[in-house]
Design an enzyme around this catalytic site. Sequence first.
Site, PDB file in Angstrom:
ATOM      1  N   ASP A 101       0.616  -0.845  -0.197  1.00 34.10           N
ATOM      2  CA  ASP A 101       0.035   0.063   0.129  1.00 34.10           C
ATOM      3  C   ASP A 101       1.140   1.444  -0.229  1.00 34.10           C
ATOM      4  O   ASP A 101       1.724   1.298   0.751  1.00 34.10           O
ATOM      5  CB  ASP A 101      -0.648   0.563   1.569  1.00 34.10           C
ATOM      6  CG  ASP A 101      -1.622  -1.317   1.275  1.00 34.10           C
ATOM      7  OD1 ASP A 101      -1.501  -2.261   0.918  1.00 34.10           O
ATOM      8  OD2 ASP A 101      -3.125  -1.055   1.606  1.00 34.10           O
TER       9      ASP A 101
ATOM     10  N   HIS B  34      -1.486   4.219  -0.956  1.00 39.35           N
ATOM     11  CA  HIS B  34      -2.602   4.964   0.119  1.00 39.35           C
ATOM     12  C   HIS B  34      -1.827   7.120  -0.498  1.00 39.35           C
ATOM     13  O   HIS B  34      -1.985   7.965   0.400  1.00 39.35           O
ATOM     14  CB  HIS B  34      -2.241   5.054   1.172  1.00 39.35           C
ATOM     15  CG  HIS B  34      -3.903   4.212   1.218  1.00 39.35           C
ATOM     16  ND1 HIS B  34      -5.117   4.034   0.908  1.00 39.35           N
ATOM     17  CD2 HIS B  34      -3.168   2.584   2.482  1.00 39.35           C
ATOM     18  CE1 HIS B  34      -4.968   2.524   1.476  1.00 39.35           C
ATOM     19  NE2 HIS B  34      -4.695   2.140   1.929  1.00 39.35           N
TER      20      HIS B  34
ATOM     21  N   ASP C 258      -4.128  -0.886  -3.235  1.00 34.86           N
ATOM     22  CA  ASP C 258      -4.305   0.138  -2.066  1.00 34.86           C
ATOM     23  C   ASP C 258      -3.123   1.508  -2.914  1.00 34.86           C
ATOM     24  O   ASP C 258      -2.247   2.482  -1.505  1.00 34.86           O
ATOM     25  CB  ASP C 258      -4.251  -0.566  -1.381  1.00 34.86           C
ATOM     26  CG  ASP C 258      -5.394  -0.542  -0.633  1.00 34.86           C
ATOM     27  OD1 ASP C 258      -6.357  -0.828  -1.180  1.00 34.86           O
ATOM     28  OD2 ASP C 258      -5.349  -0.919   0.925  1.00 34.86           O
TER      29      ASP C 258
ATOM     30  N   ASP D 287      -6.772   7.067  -1.731  1.00 32.36           N
ATOM     31  CA  ASP D 287      -7.299   7.264  -1.144  1.00 32.36           C
ATOM     32  C   ASP D 287      -6.519   7.990  -0.008  1.00 32.36           C
ATOM     33  O   ASP D 287      -4.863   7.072  -0.217  1.00 32.36           O
ATOM     34  CB  ASP D 287      -8.032   5.871  -0.828  1.00 32.36           C
ATOM     35  CG  ASP D 287      -9.440   6.113  -1.430  1.00 32.36           C
ATOM     36  OD1 ASP D 287      -9.440   6.454  -2.038  1.00 32.36           O
ATOM     37  OD2 ASP D 287     -10.078   4.668  -1.479  1.00 32.36           O
ATOM     38  N   ARG D 288      -6.820   8.512   0.852  1.00 26.94           N
ATOM     39  CA  ARG D 288      -6.646   8.221   2.067  1.00 26.94           C
ATOM     40  C   ARG D 288      -5.571  10.007   2.170  1.00 26.94           C
ATOM     41  O   ARG D 288      -5.373  10.591   2.834  1.00 26.94           O
ATOM     42  CB  ARG D 288      -5.428   7.627   2.802  1.00 26.94           C
ATOM     43  CG  ARG D 288      -5.999   6.231   2.945  1.00 26.94           C
ATOM     44  CD  ARG D 288      -7.379   6.286   4.429  1.00 26.94           C
ATOM     45  NE  ARG D 288      -8.247   5.249   4.128  1.00 26.94           N
ATOM     46  CZ  ARG D 288      -8.608   4.265   4.964  1.00 26.94           C
ATOM     47  NH1 ARG D 288      -6.455   3.621   5.518  1.00 26.94           N
ATOM     48  NH2 ARG D 288      -8.706   2.967   5.501  1.00 26.94           N
TER      49      ARG D 288
ATOM     50  N   ASN E  12      -8.560  -3.252  -2.518  1.00 27.06           N
ATOM     51  CA  ASN E  12     -10.246  -2.856  -1.787  1.00 27.06           C
ATOM     52  C   ASN E  12     -10.452  -1.653  -1.970  1.00 27.06           C
ATOM     53  O   ASN E  12     -11.602  -0.823  -2.384  1.00 27.06           O
ATOM     54  CB  ASN E  12     -10.539  -3.186  -0.172  1.00 27.06           C
ATOM     55  CG  ASN E  12      -9.216  -2.690   0.818  1.00 27.06           C
ATOM     56  OD1 ASN E  12      -8.015  -2.837   0.544  1.00 27.06           O
ATOM     57  ND2 ASN E  12     -10.107  -1.977   1.172  1.00 27.06           N
ATOM     58  N   HIS E  13      -9.394  -0.553  -1.914  1.00 31.22           N
ATOM     59  CA  HIS E  13      -9.568   0.702  -2.532  1.00 31.22           C
ATOM     60  C   HIS E  13      -8.914   1.447  -4.281  1.00 31.22           C
ATOM     61  O   HIS E  13      -9.996   2.073  -4.018  1.00 31.22           O
ATOM     62  CB  HIS E  13      -7.920   1.534  -1.805  1.00 31.22           C
ATOM     63  CG  HIS E  13      -8.413   1.575  -0.092  1.00 31.22           C
ATOM     64  ND1 HIS E  13      -9.479   2.806   0.358  1.00 31.22           N
ATOM     65  CD2 HIS E  13      -8.361   1.082   1.030  1.00 31.22           C
ATOM     66  CE1 HIS E  13      -9.771   2.709   1.777  1.00 31.22           C
ATOM     67  NE2 HIS E  13      -8.799   1.032   1.884  1.00 31.22           N
TER      68      HIS E  13
ATOM     69  N   HIS F 231      -3.301  -8.464  -3.049  1.00 31.84           N
ATOM     70  CA  HIS F 231      -3.874  -7.476  -2.314  1.00 31.84           C
ATOM     71  C   HIS F 231      -4.134  -7.875  -0.645  1.00 31.84           C
ATOM     72  O   HIS F 231      -3.969  -7.132   0.345  1.00 31.84           O
ATOM     73  CB  HIS F 231      -4.539  -6.649  -2.561  1.00 31.84           C
ATOM     74  CG  HIS F 231      -4.728  -5.269  -1.504  1.00 31.84           C
ATOM     75  ND1 HIS F 231      -3.954  -4.410  -0.990  1.00 31.84           N
ATOM     76  CD2 HIS F 231      -5.805  -5.054  -0.886  1.00 31.84           C
ATOM     77  CE1 HIS F 231      -4.077  -3.342  -0.244  1.00 31.84           C
ATOM     78  NE2 HIS F 231      -5.561  -4.072  -0.382  1.00 31.84           N
TER      79      HIS F 231
ATOM     80  N   ARG G 241     -13.476  -6.106   9.870  1.00 32.67           N
ATOM     81  CA  ARG G 241     -13.420  -5.286   8.997  1.00 32.67           C
ATOM     82  C   ARG G 241     -14.575  -5.208   8.434  1.00 32.67           C
ATOM     83  O   ARG G 241     -15.523  -4.166   8.093  1.00 32.67           O
ATOM     84  CB  ARG G 241     -12.683  -5.345   8.086  1.00 32.67           C
ATOM     85  CG  ARG G 241     -11.236  -5.211   8.111  1.00 32.67           C
ATOM     86  CD  ARG G 241     -10.422  -5.345   6.709  1.00 32.67           C
ATOM     87  NE  ARG G 241      -8.767  -5.535   7.130  1.00 32.67           N
ATOM     88  CZ  ARG G 241      -8.197  -4.571   7.317  1.00 32.67           C
ATOM     89  NH1 ARG G 241      -8.439  -3.422   6.905  1.00 32.67           N
ATOM     90  NH2 ARG G 241      -6.670  -4.241   6.978  1.00 32.67           N
TER      91      ARG G 241
ATOM     92  N   HIS H   6      -2.159  -4.793   2.411  1.00 34.13           N
ATOM     93  CA  HIS H   6      -3.840  -4.862   3.091  1.00 34.13           C
ATOM     94  C   HIS H   6      -3.929  -3.830   4.604  1.00 34.13           C
ATOM     95  O   HIS H   6      -4.775  -3.338   4.889  1.00 34.13           O
ATOM     96  CB  HIS H   6      -4.701  -5.466   3.594  1.00 34.13           C
ATOM     97  CG  HIS H   6      -5.561  -5.130   3.478  1.00 34.13           C
ATOM     98  ND1 HIS H   6      -6.893  -4.390   3.107  1.00 34.13           N
ATOM     99  CD2 HIS H   6      -6.809  -6.160   3.692  1.00 34.13           C
ATOM    100  CE1 HIS H   6      -8.041  -4.717   3.430  1.00 34.13           C
ATOM    101  NE2 HIS H   6      -8.276  -5.881   3.804  1.00 34.13           N
TER     102      HIS H   6
END
Length: 745
Positions: A74, A76, A103, A106-107, A137-138, A192, A251, A278
């Site tokens: 990730d 991000h 990923d 995002d963030r 998942n993002h 992932h 989650r 992840h």
Amino acid sequence: ENLKEPDAHPLHPHFLMQLLQLTRALHLKRSETFGPLMRVELPGCHVSNGPESVTLRNTTTTEPPSGKVVVLGDTHGQLADFLWAIAENGLPSNKNRYVVNGDVADRSSCSTEIFAFLFTLMLQYPSEPAVVINRGNHECMAMNGSRCGGFQYELLNKYGASWGPYLHSLFGAVFALLPVATIINNSVFVVHGGLGRNPEEFFGLLKDLPPEYREPSINPWGTEGDPNMDALVDAVWSDPQTVDGLRVSVRGTGSLWGADYTRRFLQATGFQLIVRSHQVPPDLSGVYFHREHDDKVVTVFSASNYGGRSNRAGALRIFSESHADSAVVIVAEAADLGLCPDWDELQALDLHAQGASPSVRARLQQAETAAMGSTLQEELLQQAMGLLAEFRVPLWKACTEQDPGLRGLLELPAWNQICRKVTKHNELDWALIAALVGGTTENHIRYTETLNRFGFRIASRVVASDLAESVLANIYQTIMHADDSLQQLVGKLCQAGRQHLPARKVLQGFCELLSRNGVSGPEMDAVTRSLEAHILGRKKDSVDVAEFLSAWRCASGIRADLDLTKSQLQQASEISRLLSAHGRYKKRISSLAPASAATLMEFFTSADSDGDGYMSVEEGQRALCQHLERTTGRKIDGPRSSDLRGLLVAADVTRTGRLNYLEFLRLFDRQDPQCLTAQSLLDLHCFQVWAHRNALSGLYRYIGTNGRISEAQIRWSLNALNSSIEGKLLDANIESLVSAIKFTD
């Protein structure tokens, strides 16, 4: 230039549009060839028909080979970490391939630039997969617009309401075509999240994933029970666990799988290693080998200091080595990228030269060494804070029992003995913990400072921050509406002018007062602890009851809900200041301090001419007129006297024509808080929620809809929590928590 200042100079939208269109076309071709699962070959290493053995190394070689595959986890949107990883491992090429394990989005605020960098290099090598991006998942349009996302808002901020949504839809079209997993040399499975609910069929379900299941948003309809869709969701959402078996992830989606599922999957597929991302590794490293899974599962995370956790970034370098017996062995080597250097040093790096310069490495190592000591101290302090918050109430009770005079001091051996007896943590050096957080002298501990140094604070746009004050105000109002006289209020403690009384006697009398008015259990303990905090540290074994009642009134914020006009509020404030004056006062009234607690009680008792413990409106009006004439030197005429009467009538909430002492305090007391009652009540209300926050968070993700939960669900969850902790929360506490939450409908 864009990478130097991505926020100030975003990529041109036309360039980004064309880049996304070309990238989608490339992925359409890759999907026709490989389907949902990408295959990558190690440069210079021919793929055999069967899997090859994989050797793990947890240390980095001095000279990494030129032909390798680099797996990044990730990022991000943390552009600095991404560029640092490229500088350390070299630019992508035919001989230096990258698998970015999801990923990217995002963030943080630079996901666009990382995608553009990767897509550009991907298009430079259209026939050879020099760059592969697995879907995380993002990489999901629905997630990008949620509270856990942010990529949608990044595009809106950079490109506005016209271009932003259109570019996001183009990104979504690319997300739908990203591979779900990548296989390296038939030996390493890169995904992932992790494994699914049927390990023997998991690989086949992903391989045969129907094209219509590959959408811009992952499982947008929330389908459950479809084997292919379940496999896709597990691939991007699941995590390994330390015990065998399979269970629902905390989650709220995906699964937690154990070592037995890892063995079953590897046996069914012949793969030698599972590489996933992840989550930040539990030891905050960049690369983590899961021992419980026999080192057959590796987590790679490439965003350092993610969410302020001080974690390190890492990468996994995969390459081949030839041994003397001509056998070819695949090596998976952990690359510790550490904490990212500052932006100025990153801009000075040559991305074409593999590996950072020695000077940058040396400075970074020096900075990390210095930070390690402060990080360790911070972690120890966090642990100490947690322990003191968890056991604050029983420790307070035990310490005050060992301190009959309520001096607030204990000898360190006595403190150690109390802490070990109360907490059952005999292995801890509680004197060291006290020294770490402060409050110790050479041989003693001021336990009041140590136990009250840390507390709960509500920082939320959803939960009212005045939760404790509102509960405390309710207790104050309950006793105020009981309309006790001053003598009834404090028993015999204040008769004959005796305001300073033995501390234990005050404690006993006040508890009787609370109990008589229906306040009991944990709430009484919280208020009593406030009284003890007011007493502790005094030179004499006595307490001023007037000061305590004033401090309690301040802590409750009870004055805020008085139904007074603006002119009446100003009048009450001026009177409070003038009550502190003795004799005529010629300066500005604003230069006077508000009346002290002792002054207020003295005025109340002198105004109570018949000694019944109440100040009637007539008594108060007469006493105020006399005092104001004496201090201002001006005659109080009819209108001003009527204003004083109107002020007293407004403060008479019991509508009896007289003010009890708590009503009087509510009107004229302007002192700042001097006790810890509000903090005590926050402990009472918040500790159990804080201690079980992970379980509640997982539950809310599971039972919520689109990130939202209802009032009934919150009340049910708190009642369920209360059952599991044997009723440590009262029904009133639960209602207070629920009523403090701001629901949207």
